[in-house]
Scaffold this motif. Structure first.
Motif, PDB file in Angstrom:
ATOM      1  N   VAL A  23      -8.902   3.439   0.314  1.00 18.05           N
ATOM      2  CA  VAL A  23      -8.161   4.698   0.160  1.00 18.05           C
ATOM      3  C   VAL A  23      -6.674   4.449   0.361  1.00 18.05           C
ATOM      4  O   VAL A  23      -5.835   4.880  -0.440  1.00 18.05           O
ATOM      5  N   VAL A  24      -6.338   3.734   1.430  1.00 19.94           N
ATOM      6  CA  VAL A  24      -4.931   3.436   1.724  1.00 19.94           C
ATOM      7  C   VAL A  24      -4.319   2.603   0.598  1.00 19.94           C
ATOM      8  O   VAL A  24      -3.217   2.908   0.115  1.00 19.94           O
ATOM      9  N   LEU A  25      -5.032   1.565   0.153  1.00 21.97           N
ATOM     10  CA  LEU A  25      -4.489   0.698  -0.892  1.00 21.97           C
ATOM     11  C   LEU A  25      -4.318   1.449  -2.209  1.00 21.97           C
ATOM     12  O   LEU A  25      -3.321   1.261  -2.915  1.00 21.97           O
ATOM     13  N   GLY A  26      -5.271   2.314  -2.542  1.00 16.52           N
ATOM     14  CA  GLY A  26      -5.151   3.110  -3.767  1.00 16.52           C
ATOM     15  C   GLY A  26      -3.966   4.055  -3.708  1.00 16.52           C
ATOM     16  O   GLY A  26      -3.219   4.204  -4.683  1.00 16.52           O
ATOM     17  N   ALA A  27      -3.779   4.690  -2.548  1.00 17.44           N
ATOM     18  CA  ALA A  27      -2.651   5.614  -2.381  1.00 17.44           C
ATOM     19  C   ALA A  27      -1.329   4.871  -2.467  1.00 17.44           C
ATOM     20  O   ALA A  27      -0.397   5.309  -3.157  1.00 17.44           O
ATOM     21  N   ILE A  28      -1.212   3.744  -1.776  1.00 18.96           N
ATOM     22  CA  ILE A  28       0.042   2.992  -1.779  1.00 18.96           C
ATOM     23  C   ILE A  28       0.360   2.475  -3.186  1.00 18.96           C
ATOM     24  O   ILE A  28       1.512   2.517  -3.634  1.00 18.96           O
ATOM     25  N   ALA A  29      -0.664   1.989  -3.903  1.00 26.74           N
ATOM     26  CA  ALA A  29      -0.436   1.504  -5.271  1.00 26.74           C
ATOM     27  C   ALA A  29       0.065   2.631  -6.166  1.00 26.74           C
ATOM     28  O   ALA A  29       1.002   2.451  -6.951  1.00 26.74           O
ATOM     29  N   ALA A  30      -0.555   3.813  -6.045  1.00 35.14           N
ATOM     30  CA  ALA A  30      -0.123   4.953  -6.861  1.00 35.14           C
ATOM     31  C   ALA A  30       1.309   5.344  -6.530  1.00 35.14           C
ATOM     32  O   ALA A  30       2.136   5.562  -7.431  1.00 35.14           O
ATOM     33  N   PHE A  31       1.626   5.418  -5.245  1.00 29.19           N
ATOM     34  CA  PHE A  31       2.980   5.807  -4.839  1.00 29.19           C
ATOM     35  C   PHE A  31       4.016   4.759  -5.243  1.00 29.19           C
ATOM     36  O   PHE A  31       5.136   5.105  -5.623  1.00 29.19           O
ATOM     37  N   ALA A  32       3.647   3.484  -5.143  1.00 26.11           N
ATOM     38  CA  ALA A  32       4.592   2.427  -5.521  1.00 26.11           C
ATOM     39  C   ALA A  32       4.965   2.539  -7.001  1.00 26.11           C
ATOM     40  O   ALA A  32       6.143   2.429  -7.364  1.00 26.11           O
ATOM     41  N   ILE A  33       3.965   2.794  -7.847  1.00 22.46           N
ATOM     42  CA  ILE A  33       4.245   2.925  -9.283  1.00 22.46           C
ATOM     43  C   ILE A  33       5.011   4.206  -9.577  1.00 22.46           C
ATOM     44  O   ILE A  33       5.978   4.214 -10.352  1.00 22.46           O
ATOM     45  N   LEU A  34       4.610   5.312  -8.945  1.00 19.21           N
ATOM     46  CA  LEU A  34       5.315   6.581  -9.157  1.00 19.21           C
ATOM     47  C   LEU A  34       6.775   6.484  -8.732  1.00 19.21           C
ATOM     48  O   LEU A  34       7.670   6.975  -9.424  1.00 19.21           O
ATOM     49  N   ASN A  35       7.017   5.853  -7.588  1.00 15.39           N
ATOM     50  CA  ASN A  35       8.385   5.713  -7.110  1.00 15.39           C
ATOM     51  C   ASN A  35       9.200   4.794  -8.010  1.00 15.39           C
ATOM     52  O   ASN A  35      10.387   5.014  -8.232  1.00 15.39           O
ATOM     53  N   LEU A  36       8.557   3.756  -8.541  1.00 17.27           N
ATOM     54  CA  LEU A  36       9.249   2.865  -9.471  1.00 17.27           C
ATOM     55  C   LEU A  36       9.660   3.630 -10.729  1.00 17.27           C
ATOM     56  O   LEU A  36      10.794   3.512 -11.202  1.00 17.27           O
ATOM     57  N   LEU A  37       8.728   4.435 -11.256  1.00 13.63           N
ATOM     58  CA  LEU A  37       9.065   5.258 -12.426  1.00 13.63           C
ATOM     59  C   LEU A  37      10.215   6.204 -12.111  1.00 13.63           C
ATOM     60  O   LEU A  37      11.128   6.385 -12.921  1.00 13.63           O
ATOM     61  N   ALA A  38      10.151   6.820 -10.933  1.00 14.13           N
ATOM     62  CA  ALA A  38      11.184   7.782 -10.561  1.00 14.13           C
ATOM     63  C   ALA A  38      12.545   7.120 -10.438  1.00 14.13           C
ATOM     64  O   ALA A  38      13.550   7.644 -10.922  1.00 14.13           O
ATOM     65  N   VAL A  39      12.569   5.963  -9.784  1.00 11.47           N
ATOM     66  CA  VAL A  39      13.842   5.263  -9.591  1.00 11.47           C
ATOM     67  C   VAL A  39      14.410   4.768 -10.920  1.00 11.47           C
ATOM     68  O   VAL A  39      15.597   4.885 -11.179  1.00 11.47           O
TER      69      VAL A  39
ATOM     70  N   GLY B 178     -14.317   1.209  -6.557  1.00 10.63           N
ATOM     71  CA  GLY B 178     -14.505   2.603  -6.964  1.00 10.63           C
ATOM     72  C   GLY B 178     -13.654   3.558  -6.158  1.00 10.63           C
ATOM     73  O   GLY B 178     -13.053   4.497  -6.697  1.00 10.63           O
ATOM     74  N   VAL B 179     -13.603   3.345  -4.846  1.00 11.12           N
ATOM     75  CA  VAL B 179     -12.790   4.207  -3.976  1.00 11.12           C
ATOM     76  C   VAL B 179     -11.306   4.011  -4.282  1.00 11.12           C
ATOM     77  O   VAL B 179     -10.540   4.973  -4.350  1.00 11.12           O
ATOM     78  N   PHE B 180     -10.904   2.750  -4.471  1.00 11.84           N
ATOM     79  CA  PHE B 180      -9.506   2.457  -4.813  1.00 11.84           C
ATOM     80  C   PHE B 180      -9.111   3.178  -6.099  1.00 11.84           C
ATOM     81  O   PHE B 180      -8.077   3.838  -6.159  1.00 11.84           O
ATOM     82  N   ALA B 181      -9.942   3.050  -7.141  1.00 14.41           N
ATOM     83  CA  ALA B 181      -9.625   3.661  -8.436  1.00 14.41           C
ATOM     84  C   ALA B 181      -9.591   5.175  -8.334  1.00 14.41           C
ATOM     85  O   ALA B 181      -8.710   5.828  -8.910  1.00 14.41           O
ATOM     86  N   THR B 182     -10.536   5.757  -7.596  1.00 15.11           N
ATOM     87  CA  THR B 182     -10.567   7.211  -7.421  1.00 15.11           C
ATOM     88  C   THR B 182      -9.299   7.695  -6.737  1.00 15.11           C
ATOM     89  O   THR B 182      -8.661   8.657  -7.178  1.00 15.11           O
ATOM     90  N   THR B 183      -8.936   7.036  -5.636  1.00 16.98           N
ATOM     91  CA  THR B 183      -7.735   7.428  -4.899  1.00 16.98           C
ATOM     92  C   THR B 183      -6.494   7.269  -5.761  1.00 16.98           C
ATOM     93  O   THR B 183      -5.636   8.162  -5.812  1.00 16.98           O
ATOM     94  N   PHE B 184      -6.396   6.139  -6.433  1.00 21.78           N
ATOM     95  CA  PHE B 184      -5.236   5.872  -7.280  1.00 21.78           C
ATOM     96  C   PHE B 184      -5.079   6.961  -8.342  1.00 21.78           C
ATOM     97  O   PHE B 184      -4.004   7.528  -8.524  1.00 21.78           O
ATOM     98  N   LEU B 185      -6.177   7.269  -9.038  1.00 18.13           N
ATOM     99  CA  LEU B 185      -6.127   8.245 -10.121  1.00 18.13           C
ATOM    100  C   LEU B 185      -5.794   9.640  -9.613  1.00 18.13           C
ATOM    101  O   LEU B 185      -4.951  10.345 -10.187  1.00 18.13           O
TER     102      LEU B 185
END
Length: 198
Positions: free
Chosen positions: A48-64, A113-120
């Motif tokens: 869960v933590v890794l999926g969330a961090i991966a999603a935020f890292a990509i979102l923040n990269l897009l934003a920046v 599965g949990v990583f992908a669910t959290t990320f998405l």
């Protein structure tokens, strides 16, 4: 030369610290933290933590990199409908849980599965959200790497707090209640997403 480097490093660290504080405070108690909390009560915390961090890292990269224009790649209504449908599907699935399974061994989802669910979930829910727009604004006025690092660490911290709370407190509830609570929670998020269209 040395004073110039020291001043530059100080400004960089100051920008990273300000980004961390502002974004962590803005996201505290927001839907992504609640998503992490709910998922962590039902699954292992690390994916869960890794999926969330991966999603935020990509979102923040897009934003920046692209600023507020990143949210305009897709029509806002399409993103909103996708978020609502995803949350509704998870909510209905959780509410369909059968109580007679309570005494059976619970089959843990695979880490992937949990990583992908959290990320998405987090990627779609936070795409174009206030924190991504805030990161874009900060990135236009401060060093992009400092803003990206500070914002990503801030969001990682709120995700870790959410996972900790989910594992520590929600995990003590009977499984059927966790399914009911998370189902209602996801349906409320779906309704909230749809209300943004109005």
């Amino acid at each position: 030369m040395s004073e110039y480097l020291t001043a530059g490093l100080g400004a960089w660290l100051s920008s990273a610290g300000a980004s961390f504080l502002l974004i962590a405070l803005a996201e505290f108690g927001d839907k992504s933290q609640l998503v992490c909390m709910t998922l962590a009560a039902r699954h292992r915390g690390l994916p869960v933590v890794l999926g969330a961090i991966a999603a935020f890292a990509i979102l923040n990269l897009l934003a920046v990199l692209f600023g507020a224009a990143a949210a305009a790649w897709l029509p806002e209504w399409a993103v909103t409908v996708a978020v609502a449908a995803l949350f509704a599907a998870f909510g209905i699935n959780a509410l369909r849980y059968r109580e007679d399974n309570d005494d059976e061994a619970i089959e843990e989802k695979s880490g992937h599965g949990v990583f992908a669910t959290t990320f998405l979930l987090i990627f779609l829910a936070e795409f174009g959200d206030k924190t991504q727009i805030a990161v874009a604004g900060l990135g236009s006025a401060a060093p992009a790497t400092a803003v990206w690092l500070g914002a990503t660490l801030g969001l990682a911290a709120t995700s870790l707090l959410g996972v900790y709370a989910g594992r520590r407190f929600l995990n003590r509830l009977p499984l059927r209640w966790i399914h009911r609570v998370s189902g209602v929670f996801f349906l409320l998020l779906a309704a909230y997403a749809l209300s943004r269209l109005l």
